[in-house]
Structures are given as structure tokens and as C-alpha cells.
Design a protein around this motif. Structure first.
Motif, mmCIF file in Angstrom:
data_model
loop_
_atom_site.group_PDB
_atom_site.id
_atom_site.type_symbol
_atom_site.label_atom_id
_atom_site.label_comp_id
_atom_site.label_asym_id
_atom_site.label_seq_id
_atom_site.Cartn_x
_atom_site.Cartn_y
_atom_site.Cartn_z
ATOM 1 N N VAL A 25 -3.288 8.186 -0.082
ATOM 2 C CA VAL A 25 -2.981 6.963 -0.445
ATOM 3 C C VAL A 25 -2.807 6.786 -1.984
ATOM 4 C CG1 VAL A 25 -3.915 4.642 -0.450
ATOM 5 C CG2 VAL A 25 -3.972 6.072 1.389
ATOM 6 N N ARG A 27 -5.898 10.706 4.732
ATOM 7 C CA ARG A 27 -6.458 9.296 5.167
ATOM 8 C C ARG A 27 -5.756 8.826 6.234
ATOM 9 N NH1 ARG A 27 -9.217 10.323 1.515
ATOM 10 N NH2 ARG A 27 -9.532 9.483 -0.518
ATOM 11 N N VAL A 84 -2.125 -4.449 6.442
ATOM 12 C CA VAL A 84 -3.170 -3.231 6.378
ATOM 13 C C VAL A 84 -4.483 -4.118 6.501
ATOM 14 C CG1 VAL A 84 -4.182 -1.441 4.880
ATOM 15 C CG2 VAL A 84 -1.686 -2.101 4.908
ATOM 16 N N VAL A 85 -5.234 -3.358 7.390
ATOM 17 C CA VAL A 85 -6.602 -3.663 7.575
ATOM 18 C C VAL A 85 -7.508 -2.911 6.686
ATOM 19 C CG1 VAL A 85 -8.432 -3.840 9.272
ATOM 20 C CG2 VAL A 85 -6.035 -4.135 10.124
ATOM 21 N N GLU A 86 -7.372 -1.637 6.559
ATOM 22 C CA GLU A 86 -8.240 -0.955 5.618
ATOM 23 C C GLU A 86 -7.898 0.481 5.655
ATOM 24 O OE1 GLU A 86 -12.520 -0.151 6.622
ATOM 25 O OE2 GLU A 86 -12.020 -0.406 8.808
ATOM 26 N N ILE A 87 -8.306 1.295 4.668
ATOM 27 C CA ILE A 87 -8.181 2.553 4.620
ATOM 28 C C ILE A 87 -9.380 3.601 4.872
ATOM 29 C CG2 ILE A 87 -7.557 4.415 2.717
ATOM 30 C CD1 ILE A 87 -6.029 1.892 1.353
ATOM 31 N N LEU A 88 -9.115 4.290 5.588
ATOM 32 C CA LEU A 88 -10.377 5.247 6.053
ATOM 33 C C LEU A 88 -10.091 6.633 5.917
ATOM 34 C CD1 LEU A 88 -10.663 3.747 9.669
ATOM 35 C CD2 LEU A 88 -12.037 3.284 7.785
ATOM 36 N N LYS A 89 -11.336 7.423 5.587
ATOM 37 C CA LYS A 89 -11.193 8.802 5.288
ATOM 38 C C LYS A 89 -10.670 9.611 6.679
ATOM 39 C CE LYS A 89 -14.262 11.973 2.978
ATOM 40 N NZ LYS A 89 -15.480 12.178 2.447
ATOM 41 N N THR A 124 0.885 -1.111 0.187
ATOM 42 C CA THR A 124 -0.086 0.078 -0.117
ATOM 43 C C THR A 124 0.902 1.283 -0.051
ATOM 44 O OG1 THR A 124 -1.608 -1.012 1.433
ATOM 45 C CG2 THR A 124 -1.924 1.240 1.230
#
Lengths: 168, 679
Positions: A87, A69, A20-25, A4
Motif C-alpha cells: 500500500v 498487505r 475501504v474498511v481497513e488495511i491489514l498486514k 487508497t
């Protein structure tokens, strides 16, 4: 291997996708006084309270910028958020393209780094591959763990780390 | 799917999309089956080799047993029975189908036993010493062949493996088709519908796995897209309606301007006609002035003649008085008198001719004046009726233009507000796009972490990413269109402001034209009045001239009498004295008449001078009027130029609006491609 890729203060960084778990705003994080310095605050991700580390602060950059992000990663058996500028995407980087880092590169301490990826030879553009495990020192990891246990201790007593979602 | 968004309207894309989907599921199943096949082959190979090893070990054990048995027997052999027993044992051992050759050597005695087939085989050899009391007394050598492959075992194994493979294949197919396949199919069918522009469908899945999350995310996206597209539709419709109204308004404006232009042309024509009439009046007045000058010279001639006559008559009178004293000189005097009378007659004749000439001149003056008065009143009528009507028309036209321009400005302002609405919607779309981008990144991460199973999912994630990129680029396009739109609206607003200024200027010019026309009317009326007063003066003059003619006739008669009397005098001096008193009386009368004539002539001269003065005044007024006319014509030309410029500006604005309309239509059509209601 896939990474990522994201940007912090103009620099390009990559972390292995498996961590990585997730991408957040980006959202405002809760600043809590009793936390250690390297944790900027905590945030609530679908009921889980996770610590958030601002990579700008972590890299010692004081200049403020538009951060957009938060990447949540697996850290020390739990989840932690990393505040980044942007990102760029998910990229495949073959291992042979990654070279071992110099001791200090572009003001970043090499102990965060796993390697350097030169996109095109002869160019300055370089992606720094970060080692998530090494972003925090051993002491800091212990501090993080104890802080989080303290924070979520009450929630744990009520049954796990889940706490009530705040409205809105 | 990558390009399907762009060509959503084309039906052949559907087939390609389906093929991609089929390939996805079959590839997955095929790969799983290949892995299964390899696994089973490995298991089969392993069990087979295990089987062989077991057989070999068994064989070796058996051979050792046989060898040991033979060794035991051979160790005890010492006589012929013993050898027979050994041979018997060896024959028994050869009954084992694996043993091909047995050789026993004891104390240099070799006993050999062989089975029938022994050449072709790949044989193993086992040599072992025969021990007796710790010393070697001979050897036993066994040649044996390894066991043959058990075909029954292989067949059973293969059949079993095949059955397991088929069952597993069926199970995998059923599991994939019945669970993941159906869900992915549902998802892709929905994406396909969205691709074709139908935003009314929902997936509505209750699954809590990754596909369920994607479906929910997709539903959320479609819902947001639907709301946005609905808003866009209504806004595009509104904008289109506003622009149509704008177009209509502009047509009205152009009509008004054309009408105004026509009115202005009419005014211009009327003013030019008036100017021509004015010029004619001026030339007539000049002619009149020159005629008047002729009159004055004729009158002066006549005056001189009259004075000459008066002098002659005085002289005559004196002579007649002298006749009384000197009768002797009478004849001479009478002749002198006759010649003088002749002179007087000639002079009177001359005066009479002059008077007639003058009369004719005066009548001509009267006629010219009448013509001039007629022209003046005609001019007045033209200005009062046509000119003022045109001005009123022009003012009305300007009012209409003003109203149109005001409504135009309102419409453009409304348009401006609408375009800022679109901007708001764009920001919502940007939000959604950002959300989609992040969703696709997370989907990619999930897909990679899911490993082999996530490959199909990564295709969906990739599609989502390309969808979000496409949306972002579309949003950028729309933003560009909107900013162009706003720029054009601003230009339209500027043009409208310019138009408003022009219209105000036009209004001002029209009002000035009205004022100028009123001035002309005033001057024209004054001119008419003057012409009428001249006419009256000429009439008086004509009356005076008639009196003069009468007086001259009288003088003529008198002179004829004098002539006759003079002739009679020549016949006889005797009657002269008698006649002389009547002559004297006649002379008195003649002198009175002459005086009267002189007075009349003076009166005429005075009148003519007055008339001249008036005429000069008319000429001056005409020249002034001409100047005013020229100014009007100049002003009219200015009005025409401004009108044309206004028309050009309005047309330019109209062109802007038309292009605006076209662009909004394009936008509207693009938005129309989305189906937003189930109806």
C-alpha cells in the motif's frame, strides 16, 4: 476525492477511500475447497470470516511475488479482502486528472477500470483507478454471496456472523 | 509534532504543540457555530418571508372584499341617496389604513375618495368592473399600500433565534470539551510526553470509539517502544562496558609492547657493548700476533748468535788442542783466541740484548693476554647477566602481550555477539514501524470516511504517519550505525589476528635471540679458557727465558775469565801450559752452556709457536663471535622493527576501538533520551 493507492505486480492502482474498511498486514489465508475459483480463501478479521481475492490471480498474473498487505473493502453488503503487493498511501486525486480508460491497458481488462490517472503528463507512470463493484461479475457476486452464506450459515444460526476467535 | 520528535529535548516545542491543539478544538467549534449561524439565518429568513407572504395574501383578500362590497353598492346606485350611501361606504372603506385612494365610475360618473397621505407610497392598483345583469356599467379602482414590516415580530424572532443559538453554542462547547476534547487532550498530552522522551505514561482509556482505538494503539506502540528502548539501553550499556574493557585491555597491550620495546633496546645495548668488547679483544689479539712475530724473529736472531757462539767455541777448542802440539804458534794462537773471545763476548752481548727484548715482549704478551681474558670474562658476565635477563624480560613481556591479545580477542568476539543482539532488536523495531504505518493508513481512511468530524482525527492520523516515518528513518540510521559497528568489529578482529601473528613472530624472534645469546656465552667462555691457557704458556716461557738469562750470565763470566787468561798468557808463555788445561775445562763448560742455551732457545721457539697458534685460534674464535654478534644485532633490529609494527597495529586497533566507543556512546546517548522507568 481521496484514493487508497497500492501496487500489484509493479502497477499502481487506486480505489476510492469510501469503499475501504481497513488495511491489514498480510497473513496466510485459509484455502477452502468448496469455494469458487476467483476466491483465494477466507480469513478471520476480529471474529468475522471474510472472503479474500488475490488481485494478482484476478489480473491473471501467475508470477509469484512478496505480497504484504490485505485491503478489506465493502462489497455486496459485506466485507471482502483484496491481497495486494504494497500500500503506497492515501492520495487526493482530483476528478479532472482522471481520464477514461482505453479498452485494454497494460494487459489489464478495462472492465475493472474506472479511469486512468496520469501523474505527470508525458510520463509512463499511471495510476489505474479500479471500480470495486466491477472487480467481480454479476454471476461471481451471486456465487460469492451464496458461498459466504454457506460458510457462515452455522455461525448465523448461533447468532449473527460472529464466530469464536481461534486462539492465536 | 512533525519535528518535535527530532527536537524532543528542547522545551520551547511544548508551547507550539499546545497552540496546535487549541487551534484544533477552537477551529472545530468555530466551524460548527458558523454552520449553525447560517442555518439559523436561513430559518429566520424563511419564516420572515413566509410571514410577509401571509400578510400580503390577507391584504389582497381584504381589498377584494372591500372592492366587492363597493361594487355591490355601486351596482344598485340609481338616485342621490344611493350615491350618498356609496360615498358613506367609501369613507368607511378609507378607514382601512392600507387603502389610500378609491375611484368609482358609473355611467361616466366618477366619485373619488382619497386619504391624506398618498404621494410617497409604492401603491398597488386594483381595478374591477361593476356588473349589472351581465353588462359592465362602470369600474371600481382601489389604490392601496402594502403592509409595513412588523418590527415587534422581527424583534421577537431575533431574540428567540439568539437564545437558541447561545444555548446550542453552550451545548456544543460542553459536549466537545467534555467528551471529545478531553480525550483528544489526553491523547495529545501523552504524545507530547512520549515526544519529550518519557515512555512511562499510559493513556488507559476504556472508550470503545475511534479515539479509544487510537489510544490503545498508541499504548501498544509506546509499550513496544519502551521494551525496545529498554533493550537498547541495556545493550548499549553492555557494549559500552565491553568497549571500555577493550580500551583497558589495549592500554595493557600497549604497555606490554612498550615494556618489550624497552627490554629489546636494553638487549640491543648489551649486545652492542659485548660487540665492542669483542672488537677490542680482536685488536688486542692482532697486536699479540704481531708481537709474537717480533718474538720469533728475535729468537731466530738469538739462535743464530747461539750457533755462531757454539761454532766459535768449537773452533776455540780445536785451537786449544792445537796449542798442546805447537807451543811456538801459541802466541799467535793466543792472540787469535783473544780476538775470538772478543767476538764471542760481542755475540753473547748481542744475545743478552735480544733475550731482554724478548723477555719484555713476553711480559707484554702476558699483560695483553690478561687484559683479553678479563674482557672475555666481562663479556661473558654481560651476556649471562644482562643479556639473559633481558631475554627473560622480553619473554615475559611477550607472554603478557599474548594474554592481553587473547582477552582482547575475547572482548571483540563478545562485542560481535552484542551487535547481533542489536540486529534482533532492529527487526522488532522494523515490525513496530510497519504496524504503525498501517495503523496510520487505517486512521487516515477512518478520518476521511468520518467527513468533517474526522478532520481533527486526520491530524492525529497524520502525526502517527509522520511518527512511523520518523521511526523508520531512525531505524535505518541505527541499522547503518550497527552495520558500521559490525564492519569495524570485523576490522578490529582482523587487526587482532594480525597482532596475534606479530606477537607469535615476536616470540619466535625473542626465543632465537635467547639461543644466539647462549651461543655467544659459549664462545665467550671458550675464549676465556683459551686466554687462560695462553697465560699459563707465557708463564712457562718466562721461566725458560729466566734460565736462558742465567746461562748467558754464566757464559759472560766464562768469557771474562778467558779474556783475563789471555792477557796473562801474553805476559808469560810459561804459565800458559798450566793454564791451558783449565781453559780446556772452561771451554768444555762453555760448550755445554752454549748447547744448553740453544736447547732453551728451541724450547722457547716451540712455546712461542704454540702461543701463536693459540692466538690465531683466539682470533678465529673472535671473528666467529663477531659474526654471531652481527647476526644478533641484525636480529635485534628485526625484532625492533616488528615491535614497532606491532605497536603501530595495536595503536590502529586502539583507534578503531576508540571510534567504536564514540559511536556506541552516541547511540547510548540517543537511547538515554527516552525515559523508561517511573523512578
Amino acid at each position: 476525492m481521496k484514493y487508497t493507492v497500492f501496487k500489484v505486480a509493479g502497477g499502481s492502482f487506486g480505489i476510492g477511500i469510501e469503499g475501504v474498511v481497513e488495511i491489514l498486514k498480510y497473513r496466510e489465508i485459509e484455502r477452502i475447497p468448496q469455494l469458487p475459483d476467483f476466491i483465494s480463501g477466507v480469513m478471520n478479521v476480529r471474529g468475522d470470516v471474510i472472503p479474500v481475492i488475490d488481485l494478482r490471480e484476478r489480473f491473471g498474473i501467475t508470477e509469484e511475488a512478496d505480497r504484504r498487505r490485505i485491503i478489506t473493502v465493502r462489497l455486496e453488503g459485506g466485507t471482502a479482502g483484496l491481497i495486494v503487493d504494497e500500500v503506497t498511501g492515501i492520495r487526493e486525486i482530483p476528478d479532472e486528472k482522471i481520464s477514461s480508460p482505453p479498452r485494454v491497458f497494460n494487459e489489464f481488462r478495462s472492465d475493472f477500470m474506472k479511469g486512468l490517472c496520469h501523474e505527470q503528463p508525458g510520463r509512463d507512470r499511471v495510476t489505474i483507478i479500479l471500480d470495486i463493484e466491477r472487480i467481480l461479475s454479476r454471476d461471481e457476486k451471486i456465487m460469492l454471496k451464496t458461498s459466504m452464506e454457506k460458510l457462515t450459515g452455522e455461525g448465523r444460526k448461533r447468532g449473527g456472523r460472529r464466530i469464536e476467535k481461534r486462539p492465536g | 509534532m512533525k519535528t518535535a520528535m527530532k527536537h524532543a529535548g528542547k522545551p520551547h516545542r511544548k508551547g507550539r504543540f499546545m497552540k496546535t491543539k487549541e487551534r484544533l478544538s477552537t477551529t472545530f467549534i468555530r466551524k460548527v457555530l458558523v454552520v449553525l449561524l447560517i442555518g439559523q439565518s436561513f430559518i429566520w429568513y424563511w419564516s420572515f418571508s413566509r410571514h410577509n407572504i401571509t400578510i400580503d395574501r390577507d391584504l389582497e383578500t381584504r381589498m377584494q372584499t372591500v372592492s366587492a362590497m363597493i361594487r355591490n353598492v355601486a351596482a344598485e346606485v340609481d338616485k342621490a341617496e344611493g350615491y350618498r350611501h356609496l360615498e358613506h361606504v367609501m369613507d368607511g372603506a378609507l378607514k382601512d389604513e392600507n387603502i389610500v385612494y378609491i375611484e368609482v365610475s358609473r355611467n361616466s360618473e366618477v366619485i373619488t375618495r382619497t386619504s391624506q397621505s398618498q404621494e410617497d407610497e409604492d401603491l398597488r392598483v386594483m381595478k374591477s368592473p361593476i356588473l349589472k345583469d351581465g353588462t359592465e356599467i362602470g369600474t371600481v379602482m382601489l389604490k392601496y399600500r402594502t403592509g409595513r414590516t412588523d418590527t415587534a415580530f422581527i424583534l421577537t424572532n431575533l431574540t428567540l433565534q439568539g437564545i437558541v443559538f447561545v444555548v446550542l453554542t453552550l451545548l456544543i462547547y460542553l459536549f466537545f470539551q467534555g467528551h471529545i476534547g478531553t480525550q483528544i487532550e489526553k491523547l495529545s498530552a501523552n504524545i507530547e510526553r512520549v515526544t519529550l522522551g518519557d515512555l512511562t505514561q499510559k493513556i488507559e482509556t476504556s472508550e470503545e470509539n475511534e479515539i479509544g482505538i487510537i489510544a490503545k494503539g498508541l499504548d501498544f506502540l509506546i509499550e513496544r517502544l519502551l521494551v525496545t528502548v529498554k533493550k537498547l539501553k541495556s545493550v548499549a550499556g553492555n557494549v559500552s562496558a565491553a568497549i571500555s574493557q577493550l580500551n583497558l585491555t589495549f592500554k595493557n597491550v600497549i604497555n606490554g609492547i612498550n615494556h618489550q620495546q624497552r627490554s629489546l633496546e636494553e638487549i640491543s645495548r648489551a649486545v652492542k657493548t659485548a660487540s665492542g668488547a669483542q672488537r677490542r679483544t680482536m685488536s688486542n689479539t692482532e697486536k699479540l700476533l704481531s708481537l709474537s712475530n717480533d718474538n720469533v724473529s728475535a729468537l731466530l736472531e738469538m739462535r743464530a748468535a747461539s750457533e755462531e757462539i757454539a761454532a766459535s767455541i768449537s773452533n776455540l777448542n780445536r785451537n786449544v788442542s792445537d796449542s798442546y802440539s805447537t807451543v811456538a804458534a801459541l802466541t799467535r794462537s793466543a792472540r787469535e783466541l783473544a780476538s775470538m773471545a772478543d767476538n764471542a763476548t760481542t755475540a753473547v752481548q748481542q744475545a743478552s740484548t735480544s733475550i731482554e727484548e724478548m723477555n719484555a715482549s713476553v711480559k707484554e704478551v702476558g699483560k695483553t693476554i690478561k687484559g683479553s681474558a678479563e674482557l672475555s670474562s666481562q663479556t661473558t658476565n654481560i651476556i649471562a647477566e644482562k643479556g639473559m635477563l633481558s631475554v627473560v624480560d622480553a619473554i615475559e613481556g611477550m607472554d603478557r602481550i599474548e594474554a592481553s591479545v587473547t582477552s582482547l580477542t575475547d572482548a571483540i568476539k563478545r562485542l560481535g555477539r552484542r551487535s547481533s543482539d542489536i540486529e534482533k532488536i532492529l527487526s522488532v523495531i522494523k515490525d513496530v514501524t510497519e504496524q504503525t504505518g498501517m495503523l496510520s493508513l487505517n486512521a487516515q481512511i477512518l478520518a476521511v470516511q468520518a467527513g468533517e468530524h474526522g478532520k481533527s482525527f486526520s491530524v492525529v492520523a497524520d502525526e502517527m504517519r509522520s511518527l512511523s516515518e520518523k521511526t523508520a528513518s531512525s531505524t535505518q540510521d541505527i541499522a547503518t550505525i550497527v552495520s558500521t559497528l559490525q564492519k569495524e568489529i570485523r576490522e578490529a578482529m582482523e587487526s587482532t589476528t594480525e597482532t596475534v601473528r606479530m606477537v607469535e613472530e615476536g616470540n619466535h624472534v625473542v626465543l632465537r635471540t635467547g639461543d644466539t645469546l647462549r651461543e655467544i656465552l659459549h664462545a665467550s667462555q671458550k675464549s676465556t679458557e683459551m686466554a687462560e691457557s695462553i697465560e699459563r704458556a707465557v708463564e712457562q716461557q718466562t721461566k725458560g727465558l729466566d734460565q736462558i738469562v742465567k746461562a748467558i750470565e754464566h757464559i759472560k763470566g766464562m768469557l771474562l775469565d778467558v779474556n783475563r787468561t789471555t792477557e796473562e798468557q801474553e805476559q808469560g808463555t810459561a804459565s800458559l801450559l798450566e793454564s791451558i788445561s783449565s781453559i780446556k775445562e772452561a771451554m768444555e763448560a762453555a760448550r755445554n752452556a752454549t748447547d744448553e742455551q740453544a736447547e732453551s732457545t728451541r724450547f722457547i721457539t716451540d712455546n712461542i709457536e704454540l702461543a701463536n697458534e693459540r692466538t690465531a685460534e683466539i682470533a678465529k674464535a673472535s671473528a666467529e663471535q663477531q659474526e654471531v654478534n652481527d647476526r644478533i644485532i641484525e636480529a635485534m633490529e628485526e625484532v625492533m622493527v616488528i615491535g614497532k609494527e606491532t605497536a603501530r597495529n595495536v595503536k590502529e586497533v586502539s583507534l578503531f576501538i576508540t571510534s567504536l566507543h564514540d559511536e556506541v556512546e552516541v547511540l547510548r546517548k540517543e537511547v538515554e533520551m527516552f525515559r523508561t522507568s517511573t523512578a
